[in-house]
Design an enzyme around this catalytic site. Structure first.
Site, mmCIF file in Angstrom:
data_model
loop_
_atom_site.group_PDB
_atom_site.id
_atom_site.type_symbol
_atom_site.label_atom_id
_atom_site.label_comp_id
_atom_site.label_asym_id
_atom_site.label_seq_id
_atom_site.Cartn_x
_atom_site.Cartn_y
_atom_site.Cartn_z
ATOM 1 N N ALA A 60 17.767 -26.638 46.799
ATOM 2 C CA ALA A 60 16.851 -27.744 47.095
ATOM 3 C C ALA A 60 16.126 -27.417 48.389
ATOM 4 O O ALA A 60 16.755 -27.201 49.424
ATOM 5 C CB ALA A 60 17.617 -29.057 47.221
ATOM 6 N N VAL A 86 20.835 -25.501 50.490
ATOM 7 C CA VAL A 86 19.625 -25.864 51.230
ATOM 8 C C VAL A 86 18.714 -24.643 51.332
ATOM 9 O O VAL A 86 19.087 -23.606 51.862
ATOM 10 C CB VAL A 86 19.970 -26.389 52.636
ATOM 11 C CG1 VAL A 86 18.691 -26.764 53.389
ATOM 12 C CG2 VAL A 86 20.899 -27.588 52.543
ATOM 13 N N LYS A 87 17.511 -24.812 50.815
ATOM 14 C CA LYS A 87 16.545 -23.720 50.758
ATOM 15 C C LYS A 87 15.634 -23.800 51.981
ATOM 16 O O LYS A 87 14.924 -24.787 52.178
ATOM 17 C CB LYS A 87 15.745 -23.833 49.463
ATOM 18 C CG LYS A 87 15.089 -22.571 48.977
ATOM 19 C CD LYS A 87 14.513 -22.836 47.587
ATOM 20 C CE LYS A 87 13.831 -21.614 47.013
ATOM 21 N NZ LYS A 87 13.199 -21.940 45.708
ATOM 22 N N VAL A 88 15.660 -22.737 52.792
ATOM 23 C CA VAL A 88 15.003 -22.733 54.098
ATOM 24 C C VAL A 88 14.057 -21.538 54.190
ATOM 25 O O VAL A 88 14.432 -20.425 53.802
ATOM 26 C CB VAL A 88 16.052 -22.645 55.230
ATOM 27 C CG1 VAL A 88 15.388 -22.638 56.593
ATOM 28 C CG2 VAL A 88 17.061 -23.789 55.127
#
Length: 218
Positions: A60, A86-88
């Site tokens: 996400a 968590v996509k960063v």
């Protein structure tokens, strides 16, 4: 190799899950917009629904680019479900945030990676996954699959645990090339995954078997 499906479309996710080969899902704001999902509450609920469908990791993506914003968004996303990754983005504040998340036990996916240097910093910060975008490199006449080779070689040499998640895969041949390059994960459109099944000899052989069976029972 793990297979993730790169979409926010629930029907496609269910179809891939029913196929029995799905290991996870990756999404991004563009994919959410494509499905007409708008508003923070609707987006968060959509992530929850995806997690209910699949058993594996669900990436996400944050939309903030400053450190504080990335942290706030990432913690909110991670609280939705243990499956959330968590996509960063691979930017300075993103690397700093990945290091923070890694100390908190929050899984991360460093995205928009286009160089070995970005992949190196992501691994040193403790990223769970790193996502080289091979299709977008191909679009500018650069070798996307070669980047996968370089990152895999670097991670193996230094013993990093970060998994190489080949992203921006456009077609079935990209998947096979990523297998040869040693990628840990390929995130693909459903069509590219299903394309692995296609072979003219399978089609002609099946047609012959069915025709012969029909003759025996006519």
């Amino acid at each position: 190799m793990k297979f993730f499906i790169d979409t926010a479309n629930l029907d496609q996710i269910k179809e891939a899950q029913d196929l029995g080969i799905l290991d996870g899902v990756t999404t991004n704001p563009s994919l959410m917009a494509k499905e007409g999902i708008k508003g923070e509450e609707n987006i968060l609920n959509h992530y929850k629904t995806i997690c209910d469908i699949v058993e594996g990791d669900v990436s996400a993506e944050v939309i903030s680019t400053d450190y504080e914003g990335i942290i706030a968004e990432g913690e909110k996303l991670a609280a939705l479900n243990p499956q959330i990754v968590v996509k960063v983005p691979a930017i300075k504040s993103g690397i700093k945030a990945i290091k923070y998340f890694s100390t908190k036990g929050i899984k991360t996916n460093c995205t928009l990676v286009f160089s070995p240097g970005q992949a190196l910093l992501a691994a040193k910060a403790g990223a769970t996954y790193v996502s080289p975008f091979i299709g977008r490199l191909d679009d500018i006449s650069s070798d996307g699959v070669e980047l996968i080779h370089k990152i895999v070689e670097m991670y193996n040499y230094y013993g990093y645990d970060t998994e190489v998640l080949a992203a921006s895969i456009r077609h079935t041949m990209h998947i096979l090339q990523c297998v040869e390059a040693g990628a840990d994960v390929a995130t693909c459109p459903l069509s590219a995954i299903v394309g692995l099944l296609k072979h003219p000899l399978t089609d002609s052989g099946l047609e012959t078997f069915l025709s012969d069976y029909k003759k025996l029972n006519s």
